[in-house]
Design an enzyme around this catalytic site. Sequence first.
Site, PDB file in Angstrom:
ATOM      1  N   LYS A  22       0.880  -1.271  -0.028  1.00  0.00           N
ATOM      2  CA  LYS A  22       0.078  -0.030   0.085  1.00  0.00           C
ATOM      3  C   LYS A  22       0.732   1.211  -0.003  1.00  0.00           C
ATOM      4  O   LYS A  22       0.659   2.169  -0.797  1.00  0.00           O
ATOM      5  CB  LYS A  22      -0.883  -0.177   1.324  1.00  0.00           C
ATOM      6  CG  LYS A  22      -1.676   1.431   1.549  1.00  0.00           C
ATOM      7  CD  LYS A  22      -2.597   1.245   2.736  1.00  0.00           C
ATOM      8  CE  LYS A  22      -1.746   1.466   4.033  1.00  0.00           C
ATOM      9  NZ  LYS A  22      -1.473   3.006   4.079  1.00  0.00           N
ATOM     10  N   ASN A  23       1.707   1.332   0.934  1.00  0.00           N
ATOM     11  CA  ASN A  23       2.623   2.784   0.905  1.00  0.00           C
ATOM     12  C   ASN A  23       3.472   2.814  -0.154  1.00  0.00           C
ATOM     13  O   ASN A  23       3.736   3.940  -0.446  1.00  0.00           O
ATOM     14  CB  ASN A  23       3.519   2.531   2.383  1.00  0.00           C
ATOM     15  CG  ASN A  23       2.364   2.671   3.504  1.00  0.00           C
ATOM     16  OD1 ASN A  23       1.423   3.055   3.325  1.00  0.00           O
ATOM     17  ND2 ASN A  23       2.794   2.434   4.854  1.00  0.00           N
ATOM     18  N   CYS A 118      -4.438  13.320  12.719  1.00  0.00           N
ATOM     19  CA  CYS A 118      -5.103  12.160  12.493  1.00  0.00           C
ATOM     20  C   CYS A 118      -5.128  11.282  13.649  1.00  0.00           C
ATOM     21  O   CYS A 118      -4.295  11.778  14.853  1.00  0.00           O
ATOM     22  CB  CYS A 118      -4.425  11.386  11.416  1.00  0.00           C
ATOM     23  SG  CYS A 118      -3.001  10.646  11.548  1.00  0.00           S
ATOM     24  N   ARG A 123       1.240  14.655  12.955  1.00  0.00           N
ATOM     25  CA  ARG A 123       1.708  14.333  11.774  1.00  0.00           C
ATOM     26  C   ARG A 123       1.787  15.874  10.782  1.00  0.00           C
ATOM     27  O   ARG A 123       0.897  15.884   9.868  1.00  0.00           O
ATOM     28  CB  ARG A 123       1.208  13.306  10.751  1.00  0.00           C
ATOM     29  CG  ARG A 123       0.974  12.222  11.752  1.00  0.00           C
ATOM     30  CD  ARG A 123       0.224  10.981  10.910  1.00  0.00           C
ATOM     31  NE  ARG A 123       0.857  10.388  10.179  1.00  0.00           N
ATOM     32  CZ  ARG A 123       0.532   9.359   9.470  1.00  0.00           C
ATOM     33  NH1 ARG A 123      -0.722   8.891   9.658  1.00  0.00           N
ATOM     34  NH2 ARG A 123       1.162   8.424   8.731  1.00  0.00           N
ATOM     35  N   ASP A 308       4.377   0.432  12.045  1.00  0.00           N
ATOM     36  CA  ASP A 308       3.198  -0.093  11.590  1.00  0.00           C
ATOM     37  C   ASP A 308       3.048  -1.491  11.866  1.00  0.00           C
ATOM     38  O   ASP A 308       2.083  -2.091  11.684  1.00  0.00           O
ATOM     39  CB  ASP A 308       3.104   0.289  10.123  1.00  0.00           C
ATOM     40  CG  ASP A 308       2.929   1.399   9.480  1.00  0.00           C
ATOM     41  OD1 ASP A 308       2.739   2.266  10.379  1.00  0.00           O
ATOM     42  OD2 ASP A 308       2.883   1.749   8.254  1.00  0.00           O
ATOM     43  N   ARG A 400      -8.882   0.166   4.318  1.00  0.00           N
ATOM     44  CA  ARG A 400      -7.842   0.910   3.842  1.00  0.00           C
ATOM     45  C   ARG A 400      -6.540   0.098   3.628  1.00  0.00           C
ATOM     46  O   ARG A 400      -5.805   0.727   2.670  1.00  0.00           O
ATOM     47  CB  ARG A 400      -7.336   2.020   4.863  1.00  0.00           C
ATOM     48  CG  ARG A 400      -8.590   3.026   4.982  1.00  0.00           C
ATOM     49  CD  ARG A 400      -8.067   4.271   5.856  1.00  0.00           C
ATOM     50  NE  ARG A 400      -6.954   4.492   5.536  1.00  0.00           N
ATOM     51  CZ  ARG A 400      -5.908   5.133   6.250  1.00  0.00           C
ATOM     52  NH1 ARG A 400      -6.107   5.379   7.543  1.00  0.00           N
ATOM     53  NH2 ARG A 400      -4.735   5.720   5.975  1.00  0.00           N
TER      54      ARG A 400
END
Length: 422
Positions: A22-23, A118, A123, A308, A400
């Site tokens: 994803k990233n 968030c 961030r 993560d 997501r």
Amino acid sequence: MDSILVTGNGPLSGQIPIAGAKNACLTLMPATLLSEEPLTLTNAPRLSDIKTMTELLQSLGAEVSSLQEGQVLAMSSHDLTSHTADYEIVRKMRASNLVLGPMLARLGQAVVSLPGGCAIGARPMDLHVEGLEALGAEIDLKDGYLHAKAPGGLKGAVHEMRFASVGATENIVMAATLAKGTTVLKNAAREPEIVDLVECLRKMGAQISGEGSSTIEIQGVDRLHGATHQVVTDRIELGTYMLAPAICGGEVELLGGRMRLVDSFAAKLDAAGIDVTETEKGLKVARKNGRVRSVDVVTEPFPGFPTDLQAQMMALMCTAEGTSVLEERIFENRFMHAPELVRMGANIEVHGGTATVTGVERLKGAPVMATDLRASVSLILAGLAAEGETTVSRVYHLDRGYEHVVRKLEGVGAKIERIKGQ
Ligand code: UD1
């Protein structure tokens, strides 16, 4: 709203295919903005974050077609019609800020909404702004938007980042590909997703060296051309599913997994008593006997232990023998899964950025709530190891970042189903 029902039922066995990252995909997609020619990505993951980035690129005038059930993204930024990344899209996903560097480089101007707070922390964008200003951009904050321009074009420079931010590294590297002269970016982030971005940019004609180290050198070129690139394996999805047999027992092969993507994480699993071996097709993870041993974890930029995977690792430590200390050094508010795990019988104390987890013999199923992407999957892992039923609500967070989570875990024998909400 949908929820996920998990029933703990013992050891797992089989194979789980790991998707593209994803990233990586979220930074490769904006790279299309750098060229008039098409960019095609293969091995793209099927996730709602990818849809959000698609929507953002389309709002700028790019064409994005999703082919082969979403695994191929064919993009073209021949005619860009806007240089504004609207708050309505950016607020859904912070990675939207990755259009800033490419738009500025290609169009000489960009207006990008600040992402706002968030769930896992403040961030800010200061490191992105400082890097782009070093390349000659003029950036002002007005009405919640960053207004960036570089009327005479960007110019290469030597710039040292105060912290090795992943997103800032990506924005600065993308911008520098079309700057005049040479850019030397010091204290750059070293994540595999950055290496993947650079490999793609190189296929597009960019001249870059040093990716994967903390100094990246970019020789600006006049234009970039089209390319096709395969997205690197998702090391976070990989690490997450490595924890499934670790927490439930059994043996699972993660197809497409590579040790170099998860070295520091695999070292912690090894210390906890889990076997991890590289096979021809991926990584094999096994826990055959006894309880997992507790290990301490400190999250750090790559190659350190990834933030993560901290929530998922905490789920494992909840049932380990002994006490483990997990220190979160990347984000200031990333223990929201802890109170939910406590509802399942875990013994966790949080003080600032440190969580102390004393393992219990067995967790107990409970209704719990997902608070962010990685927290949600940590609750599923905990549910797999718990006695009875666990219902995880607010699973839109999960969508997501994890494709086909139910199908993948069912495939190795887990009892898991998605319950449709009203
Ligand atoms: C990326 C990943 C995210 C991962 C994170 C850290 C993507 C799409 N997301 O996020 O999953 O958790 O790396 O590995 O790739 N910071 C500043 N100023 C800035 C930028 C960042 O202070 O201008 C701070 C952040 O608040 C945070 C830390 O730096 O505390 C790390 O952020 P960063 O590395 O930029 O993460 P992201 O690129 O947002």
